[in-house]
Design a protein around this motif. Structure first.
Motif, short mmCIF file in Angstrom:
data_model
loop_
_atom_site.label_atom_id
_atom_site.label_comp_id
_atom_site.label_asym_id
_atom_site.label_seq_id
_atom_site.Cartn_x
_atom_site.Cartn_y
_atom_site.Cartn_z
N VAL A 129 0.85 -1.19 0.00
CA VAL A 129 0.00 0.00 0.00
C VAL A 129 0.89 1.23 0.00
O VAL A 129 1.74 1.40 0.88
N LEU A 130 0.68 2.09 -0.99
CA LEU A 130 1.49 3.29 -1.13
C LEU A 130 0.81 4.44 -0.39
O LEU A 130 -0.33 4.80 -0.69
N ASN A 131 1.53 5.00 0.57
CA ASN A 131 0.98 6.07 1.42
C ASN A 131 1.55 7.42 1.01
O ASN A 131 2.76 7.66 1.10
N HIS A 132 0.67 8.30 0.56
CA HIS A 132 1.09 9.62 0.12
C HIS A 132 1.56 10.48 1.28
O HIS A 132 2.45 11.32 1.13
N GLY A 133 0.98 10.25 2.45
CA GLY A 133 1.31 11.08 3.61
C GLY A 133 1.92 10.28 4.74
O GLY A 133 2.07 9.05 4.68
N PRO B 268 4.29 9.99 -3.15
CA PRO B 268 4.19 8.98 -4.22
C PRO B 268 2.76 8.81 -4.70
O PRO B 268 1.81 8.97 -3.93
N VAL B 269 2.61 8.47 -5.97
CA VAL B 269 1.28 8.30 -6.55
C VAL B 269 1.14 7.01 -7.34
O VAL B 269 0.03 6.63 -7.71
N CYS B 270 2.23 6.32 -7.62
CA CYS B 270 2.17 5.12 -8.46
C CYS B 270 3.29 4.17 -8.06
O CYS B 270 4.31 4.59 -7.53
N THR C 111 8.55 3.43 -7.07
CA THR C 111 7.46 4.38 -6.87
C THR C 111 7.80 5.69 -7.57
O THR C 111 8.97 6.09 -7.62
N SER C 112 6.78 6.35 -8.10
CA SER C 112 6.97 7.70 -8.66
C SER C 112 6.47 8.69 -7.63
O SER C 112 5.34 8.58 -7.14
N ASN C 113 7.30 9.66 -7.29
CA ASN C 113 7.03 10.59 -6.20
C ASN C 113 6.79 11.99 -6.75
O ASN C 113 7.73 12.66 -7.20
N ALA D 2 7.07 13.53 -11.14
CA ALA D 2 6.66 12.22 -11.63
C ALA D 2 5.26 11.85 -11.14
O ALA D 2 4.98 11.93 -9.96
N THR D 3 4.38 11.47 -12.07
CA THR D 3 3.01 11.11 -11.71
C THR D 3 2.71 9.64 -11.88
O THR D 3 1.86 9.10 -11.20
N CYS D 4 3.40 8.95 -12.78
CA CYS D 4 3.23 7.50 -12.90
C CYS D 4 4.45 6.94 -13.62
O CYS D 4 5.29 7.70 -14.11
N LEU D 5 4.55 5.62 -13.67
CA LEU D 5 5.71 5.00 -14.29
C LEU D 5 5.36 3.60 -14.77
O LEU D 5 4.37 3.00 -14.33
N ALA D 6 6.15 3.09 -15.70
CA ALA D 6 5.98 1.73 -16.23
C ALA D 6 7.37 1.14 -16.42
O ALA D 6 8.37 1.87 -16.55
N VAL D 7 7.46 -0.19 -16.45
CA VAL D 7 8.73 -0.87 -16.62
C VAL D 7 8.65 -1.70 -17.89
O VAL D 7 7.68 -2.42 -18.13
N SER D 8 9.69 -1.63 -18.72
CA SER D 8 9.74 -2.39 -19.96
C SER D 8 11.04 -3.13 -20.03
O SER D 8 12.11 -2.58 -19.72
N GLY D 9 11.01 -4.40 -20.45
CA GLY D 9 12.23 -5.18 -20.60
C GLY D 9 12.69 -5.78 -19.29
O GLY D 9 12.05 -5.62 -18.25
N ASN D 10 13.81 -6.48 -19.36
CA ASN D 10 14.35 -7.17 -18.18
C ASN D 10 15.47 -6.37 -17.54
O ASN D 10 16.19 -5.62 -18.21
N VAL D 11 15.58 -6.52 -16.22
CA VAL D 11 16.65 -5.88 -15.46
C VAL D 11 17.72 -6.91 -15.21
O VAL D 11 17.46 -8.00 -14.71
N ASP D 12 18.97 -6.60 -15.58
CA ASP D 12 20.07 -7.55 -15.36
C ASP D 12 20.56 -7.51 -13.93
O ASP D 12 20.52 -6.47 -13.31
#
Length: 211
Positions: free
Chosen positions: A110-114, A152-154, A166-168, A201-211
């Motif tokens: 759970v992402l807590n803004h406050g 944070p929002v996402c 998280t995007s803050n 930053a309001t939102c974010l996405a991840v693409s591809g693999n992390v080594d």
């Protein structure tokens, strides 16, 4: 005022912040949405902010009462409140705005803004174990809730299922954490967990693999 929707099985659940309800639809032929018999779920929340669908479990965040509302999905897209009732958010948290489950559906974050923690001016992630019944119990860790950047929002998990980000929006950063796949505990990354972003930053996405 529909603000979010999620798909669970052959159902679409719409979060309505105007009257604090959930409105479920069935997914019919050719993708058409059909209104169900049990079409409106009154939650009793005061400020619904997010919804997460994990199997037959639906988790809502109520920022007004700083709590999580767990529901179980049934026939015809109906929802019933879990017998254990609402789950209080962790101490020193405020304004939960987003939820995420890990790739194995074992943990809910759970992402807590406050915050109400005078020792941590920033925000946090509350971490819970999802029991087989769908009920939530806080992850046992003195660091839980875990601090992140401000406002944070996402939140997302990376494709390798090792990290959460998280995007803050308040301080224009991205926070990264390592996920312990066995316990669900979060920890800082080895070479720093805060990364500057362009703008707020309001939102974010991840693409591809992390080594």
């Amino acid at each position: 005022a529909p603000s979010m929707l999620r798909v669970g099985g052959s159902c679409v659940y719409t979060l309505d912040t105007g009257d604090q309800t959930i409105f479920p639809y069935g997914i019919g032929s050719s993708g058409q949405l059909t209104v169900q018999v049990n079409s409106r779920v009154v939650t009793g929340a005061t400020n619904l902010t997010s919804m997460n669908v994990t199997g037959n479990n639906i988790y809502l965040t109520d920022a007004g009462k700083n709590q999580i509302l767990p529901y179980t999905a049934g026939a015809n897209c109906s929802l019933s409140a879990q017998a254990a009732g609402s789950v209080p958010n962790l101490a020193l948290t405020a304004n939960p705005v987003y939820t995420m489950t890990d790739s194995k559906n074992k943990f809910l974050y759970v992402l807590n803004h406050g915050t109400t923690n005078s020792n941590n001016a920033n925000s946090s992630i509350s971490a819970f174990v999802i029991q087989t019944t769908g009920t939530l119990t806080p992850i046992s860790d003195p660091q839980n809730p875990y601090p992140v950047g401000n406002g944070p929002v996402c939140m997302v998990e990376d494709p390798s299922n090792q990290y959460v980000y998280t995007s803050n929006a308040n301080d224009g950063t991205v926070t990264g954490k390592f996920i312990n796949q066995n316990t669900g505990q979060l920890s800082d990354l080895a070479r720093g967990s805060s990364f500057p972003a362009t703008g707020l930053a309001t939102c974010l996405a991840v693409s591809g693999n992390v080594d």
